[in-house]
Design an enzyme around this catalytic site. Sequence first.
Site, PDB file in Angstrom:
ATOM      1  CG  HIS A 137      -3.270 -91.621  12.029  1.00 52.56           C
ATOM      2  ND1 HIS A 137      -2.521 -92.716  12.275  1.00 52.56           N
ATOM      3  CD2 HIS A 137      -3.990 -91.527  13.277  1.00 52.56           C
ATOM      4  CE1 HIS A 137      -2.842 -93.449  13.203  1.00 52.56           C
ATOM      5  NE2 HIS A 137      -3.567 -92.587  14.054  1.00 52.56           N
ATOM      6  CG  HIS A 142      -8.327 -93.527  14.845  1.00 52.95           C
ATOM      7  ND1 HIS A 142      -8.017 -94.270  15.851  1.00 52.95           N
ATOM      8  CD2 HIS A 142      -7.046 -92.744  14.902  1.00 52.95           C
ATOM      9  CE1 HIS A 142      -6.932 -94.052  16.323  1.00 52.95           C
ATOM     10  NE2 HIS A 142      -6.096 -93.399  15.556  1.00 52.95           N
ATOM     11  CD  GLU A 183      -3.460 -94.840  16.903  1.00 50.85           C
ATOM     12  OE1 GLU A 183      -3.546 -94.083  17.529  1.00 50.85           O
ATOM     13  OE2 GLU A 183      -3.470 -95.202  15.767  1.00 50.85           O
ATOM     14  CB  SER A 202      -3.226 -94.758   8.357  1.00 48.90           C
ATOM     15  OG  SER A 202      -2.602 -94.773   9.371  1.00 48.90           O
TER      16      SER A 202
HETATM   17  N1  HBI Z   1      -4.722 -86.429  20.949  1.00 43.31           N
HETATM   18  N2  HBI Z   1      -5.649 -85.385  18.862  1.00 43.31           N
HETATM   19  C1  HBI Z   1      -5.238 -86.661  19.503  1.00 43.31           C
HETATM   20  N3  HBI Z   1      -5.325 -87.873  19.054  1.00 43.31           N
HETATM   21  C2  HBI Z   1      -4.725 -88.806  19.903  1.00 43.31           C
HETATM   22  O1  HBI Z   1      -4.790 -90.005  19.151  1.00 43.31           O
HETATM   23  C3  HBI Z   1      -4.127 -88.691  21.066  1.00 43.31           C
HETATM   24  C4  HBI Z   1      -4.273 -87.283  21.503  1.00 43.31           C
HETATM   25  N4  HBI Z   1      -3.852 -87.017  22.804  1.00 43.31           N
HETATM   26  C5  HBI Z   1      -3.220 -88.173  23.766  1.00 43.31           C
HETATM   27  C6  HBI Z   1      -3.362 -89.721  22.823  1.00 43.31           C
HETATM   28  N5  HBI Z   1      -3.881 -89.783  21.805  1.00 43.31           N
HETATM   29  C7  HBI Z   1      -2.607 -90.603  23.895  1.00 43.31           C
HETATM   30  O2  HBI Z   1      -1.903 -90.229  24.788  1.00 43.31           O
HETATM   31  C8  HBI Z   1      -3.869 -91.543  24.217  1.00 43.31           C
HETATM   32  O3  HBI Z   1      -3.398 -92.927  24.725  1.00 43.31           O
HETATM   33  C9  HBI Z   1      -4.514 -90.839  25.554  1.00 43.31           C
HETATM   34 FE    FE Z   2      -4.199 -92.569  16.109  1.00 41.19          FE
END
Ligand code: HBI
Ligand code: FE
Length: 290
Positions: A137, A142, A183, A202
């Site tokens: 994913h 991304h 997303e 994904s």
């Molecule tokens: N941590 N590794 C990772 N990947 C993410 O996409 C991610 C995260 N922590 C918080 C988050 N996304 C979401 O809460 C965002 O909106 C900040």
């Molecule tokens: Fe993501």
Amino acid sequence: MPDVASHAPVPPQPGLRGDYGHVAADWTVAQDWESCGATEHSIWRTLYDRQIRLVRDYAAPEFLKGLAALDAADGVPRFEAASERLRRLTGWTLVAVPGLIPDAPFFAHLAARRFPVTVWIRRPDELDYLVEPDVFHDFFGHVPLLADPVFAGYLQSYGEKGAEAIAHGGLKPLARLYWYMVEFGLILRDGDLRAYGAGMLSSAGETVFSVEDPGPLRVAFERDRVMRTDYRIDDFQQTYFVLDDFARLFRATEGTFAGLYPRLAALATIAPGECAEGDRIVPPRTRRAA
Ligand code: HBI
Ligand code: FE
């Protein structure tokens, strides 16, 4: 995806799958690519081969261009090699993480043009659905758009908004902007609806559903409308937002959001799938004549 506890570093996350026992202060770990065995690389190739057949016809050209530059078809990619390529293109690099990390460090990485990529890959019985983001994913979904200069600029600008959002109680509306526009974003390209969001690209099912299914609502991008719209993390989306170009997204994150959060808080939240006043509806892609 579930919002993990934010602000001060928290102990390893019970209930999350990754190994949080060896994280650095910035929540990163070593990728340990050598520990990926034949099984992991085979799962990667199965997922990649399934998605590559779909994305050619459903994904935004900018995504396809970035994916081609990453050359990641053969197996779980080495993050350092991908970082070398990205650094030359847009200054972005990848950092390895055990999975979801708290909002504050997540935003801080984005603000420094570092994208957190999960190190583990799903099991064979999870090919169609898994709760937390895995390396497929994060990397396949991304990383390709980090090679696009405009989107790369937007994502850094988004990260820079994190500290202000935490300070002004704007985490939820800011998270919605990420959810819907990073997303699950759609974009019109020469009048053709294309997917660019990591969550749909994904996923075999949602790549097609988001572009062609008559069920979900598709609304032309309008920043405050996105930031008022709730979302579900456990099923296909019922609302998608459609850009006409990535520069529009970049412009929407310019300037401070400090005054925006109280204004949004005074307005009703909009439910997924619910129409709102002023919505400009975008139709699904109709099967083009063969
Ligand atoms: N941590 N590794 C990772 N990947 C993410 O996409 C991610 C995260 N922590 C918080 C988050 N996304 C979401 O809460 C965002 O909106 C900040
Ligand atoms: Fe993501």
